[in-house]
Design an enzyme around this catalytic site. Structure first.
Site, PDB file in Angstrom:
ATOM      1  CG  HIS A 227      30.089 -10.156  29.883  1.00 17.97           C
ATOM      2  ND1 HIS A 227      28.793 -10.056  29.481  1.00 17.97           N
ATOM      3  CD2 HIS A 227      30.851 -10.033  28.767  1.00 17.97           C
ATOM      4  CE1 HIS A 227      28.762  -9.899  28.176  1.00 17.97           C
ATOM      5  NE2 HIS A 227      29.999  -9.873  27.717  1.00 17.97           N
TER       6      HIS A 227
ATOM      7  CG  ASP B 243      38.217  -9.280  25.758  1.00 13.12           C
ATOM      8  OD1 ASP B 243      38.490  -9.693  24.628  1.00 13.12           O
ATOM      9  OD2 ASP B 243      37.295  -8.489  25.999  1.00 13.12           O
TER      10      ASP B 243
END
Ligand code: ACO
Length: 435
Positions: free
Chosen positions: A311, A369
């Site tokens: 991320h 996710d």
């Protein structure tokens, strides 16, 4: 070379005696920022930050992330507490208005949203213009953009009442558009919204019900959906939110801005990642093939990434991923799925990646996710709908951020500069002289 003093930073251009004293600004949490707004005027230079990893593009009171500690707060409230105790519409109220609602405020807000869940009947015909095999994100993007052609009565962005009603319309209608995009793709009749149901239940109803049979909802699946919506509702100045703000900074209407956000969300590095996670798990196919896959991920020349890992901001476990992991087990339990090969694969992949030096050294942890695709697949969502669902939730964050920006007296049109590395000035050469 910069020298940070209390309250200001001094930037001195080496080799000259020119310097600029730049004010430091501090927020309530997070690192201080250097205010460079006068830098070009004072020193004639720009700053360079491709991907904006070190740049605060705006002041915001909505969402706070501490990526090193794995903290996510909506209006100060930890995401774990909201996922456990709140509901999506309460979170929507919080993000839009700044505080949790009283019971009366909540009831009024909910009434206001559900009054707008239906689509203008003429919008139905828009769907027929799309091929049946169109990606639902393409349909969502097109139909949400088209809303601006239907609501001329609320397009004055400087009118607070117009802003309020546009926000309500978007939050309420995007789920209907999303569900209809799905129904269109499978050739089933559109299901009109049910305003006697909660936001999450109604969405599941519009997705799964058919007129020929009664609809049987599941409280566990409704709760899981509500939680997924809460977890995706906002995430600070990410790519799609920044897109919404940039589009909105020109004065564009909110429907057009949210359509721009949807387009930005579609990419596999952003909202398309949970779809990519499932594709990756299916491609790996078996736990025995994980080492071979991890070797490909680590090979610099392969361009293969471990989807659902890493991320831009979190250099620790994404707090949303932990909640997703728990929800995943609850949903599979409710659906009676005891052994899900994809879940087994995901758990083993996570275990191996978290103990592998490559991922440890680069601080790559599972993001939101990693597990959401498995949950959504188990709930019957086709992979093409995963990002659509993300957009349903994020509409709340986008419109809250858009509203905050419009109400910010310091708001200006977003207009970054560049480091130009193209040809210097040169004179046009006629074609006859170029051979
Ligand atoms: N798998 C393998 N290596 C990775 C991964 C990954 N998923 N993510 C980053 N890296 C490596 C990069 O190769 C790079 O290595 P290097 O320093 O040797 O060149 C290093 O880690 C830093 O990567 P960047 O791409 O510079 O990090 P950035 O912050 O720009 O990217 C991103 C963040 C796009 C999310 C990235 O981690 C990624 O592509 N992840 C997979 C896609 C994904 O899951 N996206 C969902 C994000 S969450 C969301 O949008 C809701």
């Amino acid at each position: 070379m910069s020298d940070i003093a209390k309250g200001s930073a001094t930037l001195t251009l080496e080799g000259s005696n020119r310097a600029a004293e730049l004010p430091m600004l501090t927020g309530t949490l997070g690192p201080a920022v250097v205010d460079i707004r006068r830098l070009y005027n004072d020193l004639g230079i720009f700053t360079y930050d491709p991907g904006y990893g070190g740049t605060a593009s705006c002041e915001s009171k909505i969402t706070y992330i501490d990526g090193d500690e794995g903290v996510l707060l909506y209006r100060g409230y930890p995401i774990e507490q909201l996922a456990e105790h709140s509901s999506f519409l309460e979170v929507a109220y919080l993000l839009l208005n700044g505080d949790l609602p009283t019971r009366a405020e909540h009831a009024e807000f909910e009434r206001g949203i559900i009054r707008h869940t239906m689509l203008h009947e003429q919008l139905r015909s828009f769907f027929n213009g799309f091929r049946r095999d169109a990606h639902p994100m393409a349909v969502l993007c097109g139909v949400v953009g088209a809303l601006s052609a239907f609501y001329h009565d609320s397009l004055d962005i400087n009118n607070p009442e117009h802003r309020r009603i546009s926000a309500f319309r978007l939050i309420a209608k995007v789920p209907t558009i999303a569900a209809w995009a799905y129904k269109y793709s499978i050739g089933q009749p559109f299901m009109y919204p049910r305003n006697d149901m909660s936001f999450a239940e109604n969405f599941l109803y519009m997705m799964n019900a058919v007129p020929a049979e009664p609809f049987k909802g599941s409280p566990i699946l409704t709760q899981a959906m509500d939680r997924i919506l809460i977890l995706h509702a906002d995430h600070e100045q990410n790519a799609s939110t920044s897109t919404v703000r940039l589009a909105g900074s020109t004065g564009a209407n909110p429907f057009a801005c949210i359509a721009a956000g949807i387009a930005s969300l579609w990419g596999p590095a952003h909202g398309g990642a949970n779809e990519a996670v499932l594709k990756m798990l299916e491609e790996i196919g078996h736990v025995d093939r994980i080492p071979e896959f991890i070797a490909r991920v680590k090979d610099k020349n392969s361009n293969v990434r471990l989807m659902g890992f890493g991320h831009r901001v979190y250099k620790n476990y994404d707090p949303r991923a932990k909640i997703m992991q728990r929800t995943c087990h609850e949903v599979l339990g409710e659906l009676g799925i005891k052994d899900d090969p994809l879940l087994d694969l995901a758990v083993e992949l996570e275990r191996i990646a978290l103990s592998d030096e490559y991922f440890i050294s680069k601080k790559l942890y599972p993001n939101v996710d990693f597990y959401s695709g498995i949950i959504l697949k188990a709930m019957g969502f086709p992979t093409s709908m995963f990002t659509v669902l993300f957009a349903v939730a994020r509409t709340v964050g986008w419109i809250s951020q858009w509203k905050e920006m419009i109400e910010d007296p310091l708001q200006r049109i977003g207009r970054p500069r560049q480091l130009y590395t193209g040809a210097p000035r040169r004179d046009y050469v006629p074609a006859s002289a170029r051979d």
